[in-house]
Write a protein that holds these residues in place. Structure first.
Motif, mmCIF file in Angstrom:
data_model
loop_
_atom_site.group_PDB
_atom_site.id
_atom_site.type_symbol
_atom_site.label_atom_id
_atom_site.label_comp_id
_atom_site.label_asym_id
_atom_site.label_seq_id
_atom_site.Cartn_x
_atom_site.Cartn_y
_atom_site.Cartn_z
ATOM 1 N N ASN A 147 53.584 110.465 27.012
ATOM 2 C CA ASN A 147 54.966 110.707 27.364
ATOM 3 C C ASN A 147 54.916 111.467 28.708
ATOM 4 N N THR A 148 54.089 112.718 28.863
ATOM 5 C CA THR A 148 54.007 113.488 29.950
ATOM 6 C C THR A 148 53.501 112.688 31.187
ATOM 7 N N VAL A 149 52.469 111.846 30.817
ATOM 8 C CA VAL A 149 51.981 110.977 32.082
ATOM 9 C C VAL A 149 53.054 110.192 32.717
ATOM 10 N N ILE A 150 53.572 109.475 31.708
ATOM 11 C CA ILE A 150 54.554 108.544 31.797
ATOM 12 C C ILE A 150 55.676 109.205 32.693
ATOM 13 N N ALA A 151 56.129 110.371 32.324
ATOM 14 C CA ALA A 151 57.184 111.334 33.059
ATOM 15 C C ALA A 151 56.483 111.236 34.474
ATOM 16 N N GLU A 152 55.395 111.904 34.781
ATOM 17 C CA GLU A 152 54.786 112.039 36.116
ATOM 18 C C GLU A 152 54.832 110.768 36.912
#
Length: 198
Positions: A147-152
């Motif tokens: 989720n963190t990478v998708i957000a970035e």
């Protein structure tokens, strides 16, 4: 080719990229051969006994250069003709499986495929109402992004991605990322060459 989809584990990243970008699945001789057989077979047993086209031979050469010395192919069968092909590549020096191990591998592959089919049963059609943003998140999930990478990647906050995923899970009638990716593949929401389960 447009509806080509695959689930893979352990394939070298360079070969996976070439397989998809160069549409090597169109040159892969094993799916057509497997469609005529009921028993698993080794790549090496086929390549010496079947007349291959130049493109098929080139495909096998590329697979060999990627580190696959041999492999096993087997068909698995699902409800409403939802059949699939399981291909297991072996590195150099791997001994051949015993007949009992081949049978166990075939049963395991069949069991996994039936489980996949049960996980990807059609729902009430809400999946067709996924927004473009939800579809993009689903495709990144299918590619193994957190989720963190998708957000970035998408330029969103982590909280926004979490909210999108909860909403998407509701529409797909799932409770986890794996089932979401499986349903996305089964419903044709993940089918372009860039949408690949890894």
């Amino acid at each position: 080719a447009e509806n080509f989809g695959a689930v893979e584990f352990g394939i070298p990243a360079d070969f996976r990229r070439v397989y998809l970008e160069e549409h090597l699945y169109l040159d892969d001789p094993f799916p057509a051969i497997a469609a005529t057989r009921t028993e698993p077979f080794y790549w090496s047993d086929i390549t010496g006994s079947v007349q291959l086209t130049a493109r098929q031979s080139a495909y096998i050469e590329k697979a060999s250069k990627a580190g696959f010395a041999n492999g096993m192919i087997m068909q698995v069968f699902g409800p409403q003709a939802r059949n699939a092909l399981v291909s297991i590549g072996f590195q150099k020096g791997r001994p051949r499986l015993s007949p009992q191990e081949v049978t166990e591998m075939q049963w395991a592959a069949q069991s996994v495929h039936l489980h996949f089919c049960s996980m990807s049963k059609p729902t009430d059609g809400q999946h067709s109402r996924l927004s473009p943003q939800e579809l993009e998140v689903l495709r990144w999930i299918a590619r193994g992004k957190s989720n963190t990478v998708i957000a970035e990647i998408m330029g969103l906050s982590r909280h926004t991605v979490d909210t999108i995923i909860r909403r998407m899970f509701g529409k797909l009638d799932v409770t986890d990322r794996t089932r979401a990716a499986v349903r996305g593949l089964a419903f044709g929401l993940i089918h372009q060459s860039s949408d690949y389960l890894a």
